[in-house]
Motif scaffolding. Structure first.
Motif, PDB file in Angstrom:
ATOM      1  N   UNK A 124      47.644   5.378  26.709  1.00 30.81           N
ATOM      2  CA  UNK A 124      47.022   6.135  27.803  1.00 30.81           C
ATOM      3  C   UNK A 124      46.224   7.315  27.254  1.00 30.81           C
ATOM      4  N   UNK A 125      46.796   8.019  26.300  1.00 24.20           N
ATOM      5  CA  UNK A 125      46.081   9.147  25.695  1.00 24.20           C
ATOM      6  C   UNK A 125      44.814   8.678  24.990  1.00 24.20           C
ATOM      7  N   UNK A 126      44.871   7.517  24.344  1.00 24.95           N
ATOM      8  CA  UNK A 126      43.686   6.981  23.676  1.00 24.95           C
ATOM      9  C   UNK A 126      42.586   6.677  24.688  1.00 24.95           C
ATOM     10  N   UNK A 127      42.956   6.085  25.812  1.00 20.82           N
ATOM     11  CA  UNK A 127      41.971   5.800  26.861  1.00 20.82           C
ATOM     12  C   UNK A 127      41.377   7.099  27.408  1.00 20.82           C
ATOM     13  N   UNK A 128      42.205   8.128  27.530  1.00 26.61           N
ATOM     14  CA  UNK A 128      41.700   9.420  28.006  1.00 26.61           C
ATOM     15  C   UNK A 128      40.762  10.050  26.977  1.00 26.61           C
TER      16      UNK A 128
ATOM     17  N   UNK B 149      37.777   4.317  32.751  1.00 25.46           N
ATOM     18  CA  UNK B 149      38.696   4.554  31.630  1.00 25.46           C
ATOM     19  C   UNK B 149      39.939   5.306  32.097  1.00 25.46           C
ATOM     20  N   UNK B 150      39.759   6.238  33.032  1.00 29.40           N
ATOM     21  CA  UNK B 150      40.912   6.962  33.579  1.00 29.40           C
ATOM     22  C   UNK B 150      41.801   6.005  34.359  1.00 29.40           C
ATOM     23  N   UNK B 151      41.186   5.056  35.077  1.00 29.66           N
ATOM     24  CA  UNK B 151      41.990   4.057  35.779  1.00 29.66           C
ATOM     25  C   UNK B 151      42.836   3.246  34.801  1.00 29.66           C
ATOM     26  N   UNK B 152      42.243   2.858  33.686  1.00 27.38           N
ATOM     27  CA  UNK B 152      43.017   2.127  32.672  1.00 27.38           C
ATOM     28  C   UNK B 152      44.144   3.005  32.132  1.00 27.38           C
ATOM     29  N   UNK B 153      43.840   4.258  31.861  1.00 29.70           N
ATOM     30  CA  UNK B 153      44.859   5.178  31.358  1.00 29.70           C
ATOM     31  C   UNK B 153      45.995   5.344  32.362  1.00 29.70           C
ATOM     32  N   UNK B 154      45.650   5.345  33.638  1.00 27.35           N
ATOM     33  CA  UNK B 154      46.672   5.496  34.674  1.00 27.35           C
ATOM     34  C   UNK B 154      47.635   4.322  34.673  1.00 27.35           C
ATOM     35  N   UNK B 155      47.103   3.100  34.550  1.00 23.60           N
ATOM     36  CA  UNK B 155      47.978   1.929  34.494  1.00 23.60           C
ATOM     37  C   UNK B 155      48.873   1.996  33.258  1.00 23.60           C
ATOM     38  N   UNK B 156      48.301   2.395  32.145  1.00 23.65           N
ATOM     39  CA  UNK B 156      49.097   2.539  30.919  1.00 23.65           C
ATOM     40  C   UNK B 156      50.176   3.611  31.096  1.00 23.65           C
TER      41      UNK B 156
ATOM     42  N   UNK C 111      33.867  16.613  31.449  1.00 24.31           N
ATOM     43  CA  UNK C 111      34.027  17.447  32.642  1.00 24.31           C
ATOM     44  C   UNK C 111      34.713  16.723  33.792  1.00 24.31           C
ATOM     45  N   UNK C 112      35.263  15.547  33.533  1.00 26.26           N
ATOM     46  CA  UNK C 112      35.971  14.807  34.577  1.00 26.26           C
ATOM     47  C   UNK C 112      37.380  15.392  34.736  1.00 26.26           C
ATOM     48  N   UNK C 113      37.686  16.011  35.884  1.00 23.84           N
ATOM     49  CA  UNK C 113      38.979  16.699  36.035  1.00 23.84           C
ATOM     50  C   UNK C 113      40.191  15.778  35.986  1.00 23.84           C
ATOM     51  N   UNK C 114      40.021  14.525  36.422  1.00 23.03           N
ATOM     52  CA  UNK C 114      41.166  13.615  36.438  1.00 23.03           C
ATOM     53  C   UNK C 114      41.670  13.273  35.048  1.00 23.03           C
ATOM     54  N   UNK C 115      40.799  13.396  34.047  1.00 21.18           N
ATOM     55  CA  UNK C 115      41.247  13.205  32.666  1.00 21.18           C
ATOM     56  C   UNK C 115      42.345  14.215  32.344  1.00 21.18           C
ATOM     57  N   UNK C 116      42.094  15.459  32.686  1.00 20.75           N
ATOM     58  CA  UNK C 116      43.017  16.540  32.345  1.00 20.75           C
ATOM     59  C   UNK C 116      44.266  16.494  33.232  1.00 20.75           C
ATOM     60  N   UNK C 117      44.100  16.087  34.486  1.00 23.81           N
ATOM     61  CA  UNK C 117      45.262  15.971  35.357  1.00 23.81           C
ATOM     62  C   UNK C 117      46.213  14.887  34.858  1.00 23.81           C
ATOM     63  N   UNK C 118      45.659  13.724  34.509  1.00 27.28           N
ATOM     64  CA  UNK C 118      46.520  12.651  34.009  1.00 27.28           C
ATOM     65  C   UNK C 118      47.151  13.030  32.675  1.00 27.28           C
ATOM     66  N   UNK C 119      46.398  13.711  31.830  1.00 30.07           N
ATOM     67  CA  UNK C 119      46.971  14.166  30.560  1.00 30.07           C
ATOM     68  C   UNK C 119      48.156  15.102  30.829  1.00 30.07           C
ATOM     69  N   UNK C 120      48.024  15.939  31.851  1.00 33.94           N
ATOM     70  CA  UNK C 120      49.130  16.848  32.190  1.00 33.94           C
ATOM     71  C   UNK C 120      50.368  16.073  32.619  1.00 33.94           C
TER      72      UNK C 120
END
Length: 312
Positions: A183-187, A167-174, A196-205
């Motif tokens: 992207x926020x919806x995918x996150x 899901x984070x990969x999809x958010x990254x492409x978005x 607890x997945x840190x990449x969710x919060x990094x991409x949100x940042x």
């Protein structure tokens, strides 16, 4: 600014050996097992010796070529690993794990079109395996075919819906497509699976930063760091956000920390160039930004800050 990729564990092939019989088949299997024991002891050079002994007995032994390739990977010998993986596939054309690992190695080696061919093979071998579509997504992302990458990651997620990284990969492409709402919806969906997945919060940042909401960006990346303190990209991103919050010296300290952890990250070098522009240091800024402008002309902020540096 680092996106997530799935952590694929390299799988050593375990040979079934009957020790009561001393056939050549069992001897080569024992060499394979001894090599595996050396790999477990973090001794890839020692492991390679045993794999070579197995191959002396049977040069077509696909599992020995595969495990030897993994030993080469441990030693950062990418070309040799690809050669061994190719031999494993030659002698066992339906060797899914070898094709998958060779594809990843091609990606790491910048051989994107060879990787794409291995992606096609993976789907032919097992189109119902989420890893086949995940790998296809990685390749299409590298080739900047973002719609195809998004479709492939989506298929992978359908086959493995409990994997938050997909899901984070999809958010990254978005995010690359500047579709921040999607992207926020995918996150948000990824958060439901694994908060607890840190990449969710990094991409949100990163999304908040692009929206010029620097305080929220800082809060989000701090959450990522609290979950994973070993990721240099997180410190680099935090450093960038601090630059834009008028806390330049704190930002530079974190950017330098990131460079010590990973000296090859061009985003950290860009951020140092931005720092020097903010300081009015034209000479230092150009040392970073001219080269980045040549090698990474499409990187966000490079063109803007190169122009600012040149006009100082």
């Amino acid at each position: 600014m680092k996106k997530t990729t799935i952590n694929i564990l390299l799988t050593i092939v375990i040979a079934g050996v009957i020790f009561s019989c001393d056939s050549d088949e069992n001897k080569k299997g024992r060499f394979l097992l001894k090599g595996n024991e050396k790999m477990e002891e973090n001794d890839p050079k020692g492991a390679m010796g045993f794999y070579k002994e197995a191959l002396k007995m049977d040069s077509t032994y696909a599992d020995a070529h595969y495990n030897k390739a993994l030993a080469h990977l441990q030693l950062n010998q990418l070309t040799e690993s690809i050669q061994d993986l190719s031999l494993a596939i030659k002698y066992k054309p339906d060797y899914y794990d070898a094709v998958f690992q060779r594809g990843l190695s091609y990606l790491d080696n910048g051989e994107f079109y060879n990787a794409r061919e291995d992606g096609k093979k993976l789907i032919q071998l097992d189109g119902q395996n989420w890893k086949s579509h995940f790998f296809e997504g990685l390749v299409e992302e590298k080739l900047k075919n973002f719609p195809k990458a998004l479709e492939a990651f989506g298929k992978a997620s359908e086959l493995n819906p409990k994997n938050s990284d997909l899901l984070v990969n999809q958010a990254t492409i978005l995010y690359y497509q500047k579709n921040f709402a999607a992207a926020q919806q995918a996150l948000n969906e990824a958060m439901d699976v694994n908060p607890s997945e840190p990449n969710i919060h990094n991409l949100r940042s990163m999304i908040y930063f692009d929206e010029q909401n620097y305080e929220k960006a800082l809060d989000a990346v701090d959450k990522a760091i609290s979950l994973n303190k070993s990721q240099p990209y997180f410190y680099n991103n935090k450093g960038l956000y601090l630059l834009f919050l008028d806390r330049q010296e704190e930002g530079l300290e974190l950017i330098n920390q990131s460079i010590k952890m990973d000296a090859k990250n061009p985003f950290a070098l860009r951020n140092k160039g931005i720092y020097y522009v903010m300081q009015g240091d034209k000479t230092s800024a150009l040392q970073y930004l001219v080269e980045l402008g040549r090698d990474y002309p499409d990187m966000d902020l490079v063109e803007e800050y190169l122009k600012k540096a040149q006009s100082l």
